[in-house]
Write an enzyme that holds these catalytic residues in place. Sequence first.
Site, PDB file in Angstrom:
ATOM      1  N   HIS A  14       0.860  -1.197   0.000  1.00 17.93           N
ATOM      2  CA  HIS A  14       0.000   0.000   0.000  1.00 17.93           C
ATOM      3  C   HIS A  14       0.891   1.240   0.000  1.00 17.93           C
ATOM      4  CE1 HIS A  14      -3.841   2.044   1.797  1.00 17.93           C
ATOM      5  NE2 HIS A  14      -3.153   2.897   1.048  1.00 17.93           N
ATOM      6  N   HIS A 194      -9.417   0.940  -1.509  1.00 18.85           N
ATOM      7  CA  HIS A 194      -9.410   1.568  -0.190  1.00 18.85           C
ATOM      8  C   HIS A 194     -10.831   1.471   0.370  1.00 18.85           C
ATOM      9  CE1 HIS A 194      -5.615   3.171  -1.464  1.00 18.85           C
ATOM     10  NE2 HIS A 194      -5.485   3.998  -0.446  1.00 18.85           N
ATOM     11  N   GLU A 197     -11.260   3.243   5.788  1.00 21.94           N
ATOM     12  CA  GLU A 197     -10.234   4.145   6.335  1.00 21.94           C
ATOM     13  C   GLU A 197     -11.006   5.202   7.140  1.00 21.94           C
ATOM     14  OE1 GLU A 197      -8.204   6.538   3.393  1.00 21.94           O
ATOM     15  OE2 GLU A 197      -6.575   7.102   4.763  1.00 21.94           O
ATOM     16  N   ASP A 275       1.786   4.025   2.813  1.00 24.01           N
ATOM     17  CA  ASP A 275       0.755   4.868   2.196  1.00 24.01           C
ATOM     18  C   ASP A 275       1.368   6.045   1.420  1.00 24.01           C
ATOM     19  OD1 ASP A 275      -1.851   5.408   1.505  1.00 24.01           O
ATOM     20  OD2 ASP A 275      -2.484   6.114   3.472  1.00 24.01           O
TER      21      ASP A 275
HETATM   22  N1  HPA Z   1      -6.577   7.340   1.214  1.00 26.86           N
HETATM   23  C1  HPA Z   1      -7.238   7.620   0.087  1.00 26.86           C
HETATM   24  N2  HPA Z   1      -6.653   8.094  -0.986  1.00 26.86           N
HETATM   25  C2  HPA Z   1      -5.326   8.307  -0.961  1.00 26.86           C
HETATM   26  C3  HPA Z   1      -4.600   8.040   0.170  1.00 26.86           C
HETATM   27  C4  HPA Z   1      -5.251   7.520   1.315  1.00 26.86           C
HETATM   28  O1  HPA Z   1      -4.685   7.237   2.379  1.00 26.86           O
HETATM   29  N3  HPA Z   1      -3.318   8.359  -0.133  1.00 26.86           N
HETATM   30  C5  HPA Z   1      -3.299   8.798  -1.406  1.00 26.86           C
HETATM   31  N4  HPA Z   1      -4.524   8.767  -1.918  1.00 26.86           N
HETATM   32 ZN    ZN Z   2      -3.704   4.771   0.461  1.00 28.37          ZN
END
Ligand code: HPA
Ligand code: ZN
Length: 315
Positions: A14, A194, A197, A275
């Site tokens: 990731h 994703h 989150e 990330d």
């Molecule tokens: N989340 C969603 N989109 C993203 C992220 C993230 O952590 N990092 C870069 N684009």
């Molecule tokens: Zn990400």
Amino acid sequence: MYDWLNALPKAELHLHLEGSLEPELLFALAERNKIALPWNDVEALRSAYAFNNLQEFLDLYYAGADVLRTEQDFYDLTWAYLLKCKAQNVIHTEPFFDPQTHTDRGIPFEVVLRGIKQALVDGEKQLGISHGLILSFLRHLSEEEAFKTFEQAMPFRDAFIAVGLDSSEMGHPPRKFQRVFDKARSEDLLTVAHAGEEGPPEYIWEALDLLKIERIDHGVRAIEDERLMQRIIDEQIPLTVCPLSNTKLCVFDDMRQHNILQMLERGVKVTVNSDDPAYFGGYVTENFAALHHSLGMTQEQAKRLAQNSLDARLV
Ligand code: HPA
Ligand code: ZN
């Protein structure tokens, strides 16, 4: 001090290449491309890296990406990341790139892809780091725009292993992209997304059931839904967790509240990732180090997390 963490062979699953753009390289590329920046110097830019949520970060991340203009720029960005991988014993990486961030400002798709891919191929040869590239759609844009990007990518089909979904999560559920993910799977591409989150567990269910993903990116909010947790454990669906990102974006108030070790001990296939390392204060080893420092992660747990990352590779 964290030599034992550096020494573990690891895969990174990731990582947004645009998020590995360090302020020093950002300034160097701005100069090379004769772009005026709104920050006076590297320190001023770095001090702007304070975020209350995902969107505040994304605004700066997209602004920073504007210095990336030429094939050489994308090559240099990717190469700098691979050198970090080499230094931290990351032996395999499956990075994301966001083509729409660049094509929407008039940079041709092939300029972006050629620069990134050439660096990844050179990284295999010269650094011994294997890779699988993931094309990520921006979820704040429409599905129609994702389809357009997919069509631009198809002449380069063999450069990718998977498609992904990133950017602003709330209000942009996975179901919005079901058809373009179906299309990607019909071309034998794997899928990741994703989810969970900032978004609720329902978004993780949708990513699994509608987008048929192989891995969940982040997924830390799965812990709020016991039935979902059971499924993730039973099916050993990997989670690509990013501890420093989660604290910098206030998904958790403090690293001591992070749930990654709790998930690990329940049998979830969690992995440790960076990330957007240039924005969140560290690469993979720094993320492991934070878990040791704040959560008391043991050597045995670190080994299991690193092994999970090798097991959860798509290629
Ligand atoms: N989340 C969603 N989109 C993203 C992220 C993230 O952590 N990092 C870069 N684009
Ligand atoms: Zn990400």
